[in-house]
Write a protein that holds these residues in place. Structure first.
Motif, PDB file in Angstrom:
ATOM      1  N   VAL A  51      26.896  34.685  52.774  1.00  0.00           N
ATOM      2  CA  VAL A  51      26.541  34.657  51.351  1.00  0.00           C
ATOM      3  C   VAL A  51      27.415  35.652  50.596  1.00  0.00           C
ATOM      4  CG1 VAL A  51      24.148  33.914  51.657  1.00  0.00           C
ATOM      5  CG2 VAL A  51      24.694  36.342  51.708  1.00  0.00           C
ATOM      6  N   CYS A  52      27.603  35.395  49.328  1.00  0.00           N
ATOM      7  CA  CYS A  52      28.447  36.266  48.494  1.00  0.00           C
ATOM      8  C   CYS A  52      27.983  37.725  48.519  1.00  0.00           C
ATOM      9  CB  CYS A  52      28.481  35.763  47.051  1.00  0.00           C
ATOM     10  SG  CYS A  52      29.392  34.226  46.843  1.00  0.00           S
ATOM     11  N   SER A  53      26.681  37.955  48.529  1.00  0.00           N
ATOM     12  CA  SER A  53      26.183  39.328  48.490  1.00  0.00           C
ATOM     13  C   SER A  53      26.578  40.142  49.718  1.00  0.00           C
ATOM     14  CB  SER A  53      24.662  39.344  48.322  1.00  0.00           C
ATOM     15  OG  SER A  53      24.045  38.711  49.421  1.00  0.00           O
ATOM     16  N   ALA A  54      27.034  39.483  50.792  1.00  0.00           N
ATOM     17  CA  ALA A  54      27.491  40.174  51.995  1.00  0.00           C
ATOM     18  C   ALA A  54      29.020  40.162  52.102  1.00  0.00           C
ATOM     19  CB  ALA A  54      26.874  39.531  53.228  1.00  0.00           C
ATOM     20  N   CYS A  55      29.699  39.785  51.027  1.00  0.00           N
ATOM     21  CA  CYS A  55      31.158  39.697  51.007  1.00  0.00           C
ATOM     22  C   CYS A  55      31.753  40.951  50.363  1.00  0.00           C
ATOM     23  CB  CYS A  55      31.587  38.461  50.212  1.00  0.00           C
ATOM     24  SG  CYS A  55      33.384  38.275  50.056  1.00  0.00           S
ATOM     25  N   CYS A  56      32.902  41.367  50.856  1.00  0.00           N
ATOM     26  CA  CYS A  56      33.546  42.565  50.319  1.00  0.00           C
ATOM     27  C   CYS A  56      34.129  42.347  48.916  1.00  0.00           C
ATOM     28  CB  CYS A  56      34.632  43.046  51.270  1.00  0.00           C
ATOM     29  SG  CYS A  56      35.999  41.896  51.503  1.00  0.00           S
ATOM     30  N   MET A  57      34.237  41.112  48.459  1.00  0.00           N
ATOM     31  CA  MET A  57      34.765  40.843  47.116  1.00  0.00           C
ATOM     32  C   MET A  57      33.672  40.695  46.058  1.00  0.00           C
ATOM     33  SD  MET A  57      37.930  38.303  48.015  1.00  0.00           S
ATOM     34  CE  MET A  57      37.309  37.599  49.528  1.00  0.00           C
ATOM     35  N   PHE A  58      32.412  40.707  46.492  1.00  0.00           N
ATOM     36  CA  PHE A  58      31.283  40.573  45.580  1.00  0.00           C
ATOM     37  C   PHE A  58      31.090  41.868  44.799  1.00  0.00           C
ATOM     38  CE2 PHE A  58      26.643  40.773  44.734  1.00  0.00           C
ATOM     39  CZ  PHE A  58      26.515  39.611  43.991  1.00  0.00           C
ATOM     40  N   VAL A  59      30.911  41.738  43.479  1.00  0.00           N
ATOM     41  CA  VAL A  59      30.692  42.889  42.601  1.00  0.00           C
ATOM     42  C   VAL A  59      29.326  42.719  41.945  1.00  0.00           C
ATOM     43  CG1 VAL A  59      31.582  44.244  40.673  1.00  0.00           C
ATOM     44  CG2 VAL A  59      33.182  43.003  42.154  1.00  0.00           C
ATOM     45  N   PRO A  60      28.310  43.418  42.488  1.00  0.00           N
ATOM     46  CA  PRO A  60      26.978  43.273  41.909  1.00  0.00           C
ATOM     47  C   PRO A  60      26.915  43.869  40.513  1.00  0.00           C
ATOM     48  CG  PRO A  60      26.971  44.954  43.629  1.00  0.00           C
ATOM     49  CD  PRO A  60      28.340  44.341  43.605  1.00  0.00           C
ATOM     50  N   GLY A  61      26.140  43.288  39.680  1.00  0.00           N
ATOM     51  CA  GLY A  61      26.002  43.770  38.307  1.00  0.00           C
ATOM     52  C   GLY A  61      25.237  42.768  37.481  1.00  0.00           C
ATOM     53  N   ASN A  62      25.402  42.868  36.193  1.00  0.00           N
ATOM     54  CA  ASN A  62      24.726  41.934  35.302  1.00  0.00           C
ATOM     55  C   ASN A  62      25.750  41.391  34.319  1.00  0.00           C
ATOM     56  OD1 ASN A  62      22.785  40.444  34.050  1.00  0.00           O
ATOM     57  ND2 ASN A  62      21.899  42.161  32.921  1.00  0.00           N
ATOM     58  N   PRO A  63      26.423  40.310  34.598  1.00  0.00           N
ATOM     59  CA  PRO A  63      26.206  39.367  35.693  1.00  0.00           C
ATOM     60  C   PRO A  63      26.966  39.757  36.960  1.00  0.00           C
ATOM     61  CG  PRO A  63      27.875  38.489  34.253  1.00  0.00           C
ATOM     62  CD  PRO A  63      27.425  39.808  33.651  1.00  0.00           C
ATOM     63  N   ASP A  64      26.552  39.178  38.091  1.00  0.00           N
ATOM     64  CA  ASP A  64      27.273  39.379  39.347  1.00  0.00           C
ATOM     65  C   ASP A  64      28.635  38.707  39.240  1.00  0.00           C
ATOM     66  OD1 ASP A  64      25.082  40.694  40.449  1.00  0.00           O
ATOM     67  OD2 ASP A  64      24.223  38.846  41.247  1.00  0.00           O
ATOM     68  N   GLN A  65      29.654  39.342  39.828  1.00  0.00           N
ATOM     69  CA  GLN A  65      31.013  38.814  39.750  1.00  0.00           C
ATOM     70  C   GLN A  65      31.713  38.914  41.100  1.00  0.00           C
ATOM     71  OE1 GLN A  65      33.278  40.404  36.505  1.00  0.00           O
ATOM     72  NE2 GLN A  65      31.539  40.373  35.113  1.00  0.00           N
ATOM     73  N   CYS A  66      32.932  38.422  41.131  1.00  0.00           N
ATOM     74  CA  CYS A  66      33.774  38.453  42.326  1.00  0.00           C
ATOM     75  C   CYS A  66      35.154  38.948  41.914  1.00  0.00           C
ATOM     76  CB  CYS A  66      33.864  37.040  42.907  1.00  0.00           C
ATOM     77  SG  CYS A  66      34.984  36.898  44.324  1.00  0.00           S
ATOM     78  N   THR A  67      35.812  39.675  42.808  1.00  0.00           N
ATOM     79  CA  THR A  67      37.157  40.156  42.483  1.00  0.00           C
ATOM     80  C   THR A  67      38.193  39.043  42.533  1.00  0.00           C
ATOM     81  OG1 THR A  67      37.579  40.807  44.782  1.00  0.00           O
ATOM     82  CG2 THR A  67      36.671  42.489  43.309  1.00  0.00           C
ATOM     83  N   MET A  68      37.850  37.906  43.135  1.00  0.00           N
ATOM     84  CA  MET A  68      38.818  36.819  43.290  1.00  0.00           C
ATOM     85  C   MET A  68      38.512  35.593  42.430  1.00  0.00           C
ATOM     86  SD  MET A  68      40.060  35.004  46.785  1.00  0.00           S
ATOM     87  CE  MET A  68      41.432  36.089  47.121  1.00  0.00           C
ATOM     88  N   ILE A  69      37.230  35.323  42.185  1.00  0.00           N
ATOM     89  CA  ILE A  69      36.822  34.099  41.487  1.00  0.00           C
ATOM     90  C   ILE A  69      36.277  34.442  40.105  1.00  0.00           C
ATOM     91  CG2 ILE A  69      35.265  32.120  41.573  1.00  0.00           C
ATOM     92  CD1 ILE A  69      35.235  32.472  44.610  1.00  0.00           C
ATOM     93  N   GLY A  70      36.670  33.675  39.115  1.00  0.00           N
ATOM     94  CA  GLY A  70      36.212  33.891  37.753  1.00  0.00           C
ATOM     95  C   GLY A  70      34.805  33.343  37.526  1.00  0.00           C
ATOM     96  N   GLY A  71      34.110  33.927  36.569  1.00  0.00           N
ATOM     97  CA  GLY A  71      32.782  33.452  36.196  1.00  0.00           C
ATOM     98  C   GLY A  71      31.671  34.219  36.872  1.00  0.00           C
ATOM     99  N   VAL A  72      30.453  33.807  36.570  1.00  0.00           N
ATOM    100  CA  VAL A  72      29.263  34.424  37.157  1.00  0.00           C
ATOM    101  C   VAL A  72      29.104  33.897  38.579  1.00  0.00           C
ATOM    102  CG1 VAL A  72      26.769  34.667  36.959  1.00  0.00           C
ATOM    103  CG2 VAL A  72      28.180  34.639  34.903  1.00  0.00           C
ATOM    104  N   ILE A  73      28.823  34.808  39.499  1.00  0.00           N
ATOM    105  CA  ILE A  73      28.709  34.464  40.912  1.00  0.00           C
ATOM    106  C   ILE A  73      27.273  34.679  41.381  1.00  0.00           C
ATOM    107  CG2 ILE A  73      29.506  35.068  43.245  1.00  0.00           C
ATOM    108  CD1 ILE A  73      31.696  33.841  41.463  1.00  0.00           C
ATOM    109  N   SER A  74      26.737  33.725  42.113  1.00  0.00           N
ATOM    110  CA  SER A  74      25.400  33.868  42.687  1.00  0.00           C
ATOM    111  C   SER A  74      25.494  34.679  43.978  1.00  0.00           C
ATOM    112  CB  SER A  74      24.811  32.494  43.006  1.00  0.00           C
ATOM    113  OG  SER A  74      23.663  32.638  43.817  1.00  0.00           O
ATOM    114  N   PRO A  75      24.592  35.636  44.184  1.00  0.00           N
ATOM    115  CA  PRO A  75      24.618  36.394  45.430  1.00  0.00           C
ATOM    116  C   PRO A  75      24.306  35.524  46.657  1.00  0.00           C
ATOM    117  CG  PRO A  75      22.746  37.065  44.067  1.00  0.00           C
ATOM    118  CD  PRO A  75      23.551  36.096  43.263  1.00  0.00           C
ATOM    119  N   HIS A  76      23.737  34.332  46.426  1.00  0.00           N
ATOM    120  CA  HIS A  76      23.370  33.431  47.523  1.00  0.00           C
ATOM    121  C   HIS A  76      24.400  32.322  47.727  1.00  0.00           C
ATOM    122  CE1 HIS A  76      19.631  35.571  47.296  1.00  0.00           C
ATOM    123  NE2 HIS A  76      19.526  35.233  46.028  1.00  0.00           N
TER     124      HIS A  76
END
Length: 91
Positions: A51-76
């Motif tokens: 799941v994204c929440s266990a990935c090193c590129m996941f950036v938790p916040g409001n909204p959750d984001q990713c260092t590689m993918i644009g847009g809002v990312i679901s932690p699941h």
């Protein structure tokens, strides 16, 4: 009339400033360029327990984001670039 030395030093300063601005613009564009969810095969559900929440590129916040993918990312969610690791520690 300014001396040749002053004209050369001012010209060098202007050229260096312009190059600095160009490099800053290029770096900012690269930093903000993220791939689409479609290109990353992003899906809104886990994949084999990943799941994204266990990935090193996941950036938790409001909204959750990713260092590689644009847009809002679901932690699941999941994508093909998933890498295990603490959040926001790889790029």
């Amino acid at each position: 009339m300014p001396s040749r030395r002053i004209l050369i030093s001012r010209g060098a300063f202007v050229a260096a400033s312009a190059m600095g601005l160009s490099l800053t613009t290029i770096c900012a564009a690269r930093a903000s360029a993220k791939m689409s969810k479609q290109a990353a095969d992003y899906q809104d559900q886990p994949h084999d327990g990943e799941v994204c929440s266990a990935c090193c590129m996941f950036v938790p916040g409001n909204p959750d984001q990713c260092t590689m993918i644009g847009g809002v990312i679901s932690p699941h969610a999941w994508c093909k670039f998933w890498q295990a690791g603490p959040n926001d520690t790889c790029s």
